[in-house]
Design an enzyme around this catalytic site. Structure first.
Site, PDB file in Angstrom:
ATOM      1  N   LYS A 221      -0.257   0.352 -10.281  1.00  0.00           N
ATOM      2  CA  LYS A 221      -1.199   1.409 -10.638  1.00  0.00           C
ATOM      3  C   LYS A 221      -2.606   0.870 -10.787  1.00  0.00           C
ATOM      4  O   LYS A 221      -2.830  -0.323 -10.947  1.00  0.00           O
ATOM      5  CB  LYS A 221      -0.741   2.127 -11.925  1.00  0.00           C
ATOM      6  CG  LYS A 221       0.429   3.081 -11.644  1.00  0.00           C
ATOM      7  CD  LYS A 221       0.814   3.933 -12.818  1.00  0.00           C
ATOM      8  CE  LYS A 221       1.986   4.845 -12.391  1.00  0.00           C
ATOM      9  NZ  LYS A 221       2.570   5.572 -13.528  1.00  0.00           N
ATOM     10  N   ARG A 256      10.081   1.133 -14.013  1.00  0.00           N
ATOM     11  CA  ARG A 256      10.023   1.781 -12.691  1.00  0.00           C
ATOM     12  C   ARG A 256       9.071   0.959 -11.832  1.00  0.00           C
ATOM     13  O   ARG A 256       7.882   0.897 -12.141  1.00  0.00           O
ATOM     14  CB  ARG A 256       9.536   3.219 -12.877  1.00  0.00           C
ATOM     15  CG  ARG A 256       9.441   4.035 -11.594  1.00  0.00           C
ATOM     16  CD  ARG A 256       8.920   5.442 -11.900  1.00  0.00           C
ATOM     17  NE  ARG A 256       8.780   6.228 -10.693  1.00  0.00           N
ATOM     18  CZ  ARG A 256       7.723   6.165  -9.889  1.00  0.00           C
ATOM     19  NH1 ARG A 256       6.707   5.384 -10.166  1.00  0.00           N
ATOM     20  NH2 ARG A 256       7.684   6.917  -8.802  1.00  0.00           N
TER      21      ARG A 256
END
Ligand code: 7PJ
Length: 274
Positions: A221, A256
């Site tokens: 991210k 994740r």
């Protein structure tokens, strides 16, 4: 042991690893990588070999500004991949969707988990999950993917996320969702600045008082890139693995990730040396 038992197993040594399998042409960081069936098959084999616990299949990108896909498009992308995973492997399966109709079809294919970035706020979602006894991950976000990074603002980011998740859990349980089926996720990067994300990470342990397994998704991210002076997505692997290790040390039960092989190695070393 199935995902359901393992995620709440008090003997669990390292967090379970959720491998991301995006079947969208415009995902956060691996856009188009899994375009063909051969590539999907290869990814499933690699996940199984590496020791991934659960595959998260997503048919609509939720990255900031991503295009919305139609229901039919999402079903056409996701369902054949769920079937393929079940045919080819004994991996547990999660479907990343906020659409009730996609959830229903996924549940009919006997998936283990519905991963909803919208925390079951869609019409009919709560009662569907309550009826079907599937697990669900409730995630916090502020705003909608199209505009959520424009101007995220909180008085106290931890408290607001905590209160949101508490409220969603309560609402789901009132609708008949079993508490044993619920996971929670602070939703890194979903309507949050770098500062918000860092504060949430610092206080991650405190979500444990809610008594639900915590899922953390920070892989590749923007926050990882920002912490490293603006690294582009293809250079965020080491930062992402490091963050997964810190999340594990702060009590995450599921991480994740895109780089499952490297993450699993790092988590094993962490566990051996702690
Ligand atoms: C998350 C997710 C996350 C959960 C995405 C990306 C964006 N589901 N789906 N938590 N992120 N539960 O992978 O970069 O953080 S899509």
């Amino acid at each position: 042991m199935k995902f359901f038992d393992r995620v709440r197993d008090p003997e669990l040594e390292i967090p379970l690893v959720m491998g991301i399998l995006n079947v969208t042409p415009d995902s956060f960081s691996d856009g188009g990588q899994y375009a063909s069936l051969d590539q999907v098959k290869y990814a499933i084999e690699q996940m199984q070999k590496s020791g991934v616990d659960i595959v998260d299949v997503g048919g609509e990108s939720t990255r900031p500004g991503a295009a919305i896909v139609t229901l039919q498009e999402e079903l056409d992308r996701v369902l054949p991949v769920v079937e393929l995973i079940k045919e080819m492997s004994d991996l547990s399966v999660s479907v990343d969707t906020y659409k009730t109709q996609v959830m229903r079809e996924a549940i009919n294919l006997d998936v283990d988990l519905i991963n909803d970035v919208n925390a079951l706020q869609a019409e009919g979602a709560e009662s569907l999950i309550a009826k079907s006894d599937v697990m669900v991950c409730l995630m916090h976000k502020q705003g909608e993917p199209a505009n959520m990074q424009e101007n995220p603002s909180y008085n106290d980011v931890f408290l607001e996320v905590f209160e949101f998740l508490s409220e969603r859990v309560k609402s789901c349980e009132n609708s008949g969702v079993s508490s044993a089926n619920i996971l929670i996720d602070p939703g890194f990067g979903f309507g949050k600045t770098l500062e918000h994300n860092v504060k949430l990470f610092e206080q991650l342990e405190q979500f444990s008082v809610l008594k639900y397994p915590i899922l953390v998704g920070v892989s590749r991210k923007k926050m990882i890139g920002e912490l490293l002076g603006g690294l582009p997505v293809e250079k965020r692997m080491v930062g992402s693995v490091s963050a997964a290790v810190v999340a594990a040390m702060k009590g995450a039960r599921v991480v994740r990730v895109h780089d499952y092989e490297e993450t699993i190695q790092a988590l094993k070393v962490m566990y051996a040396l702690l």
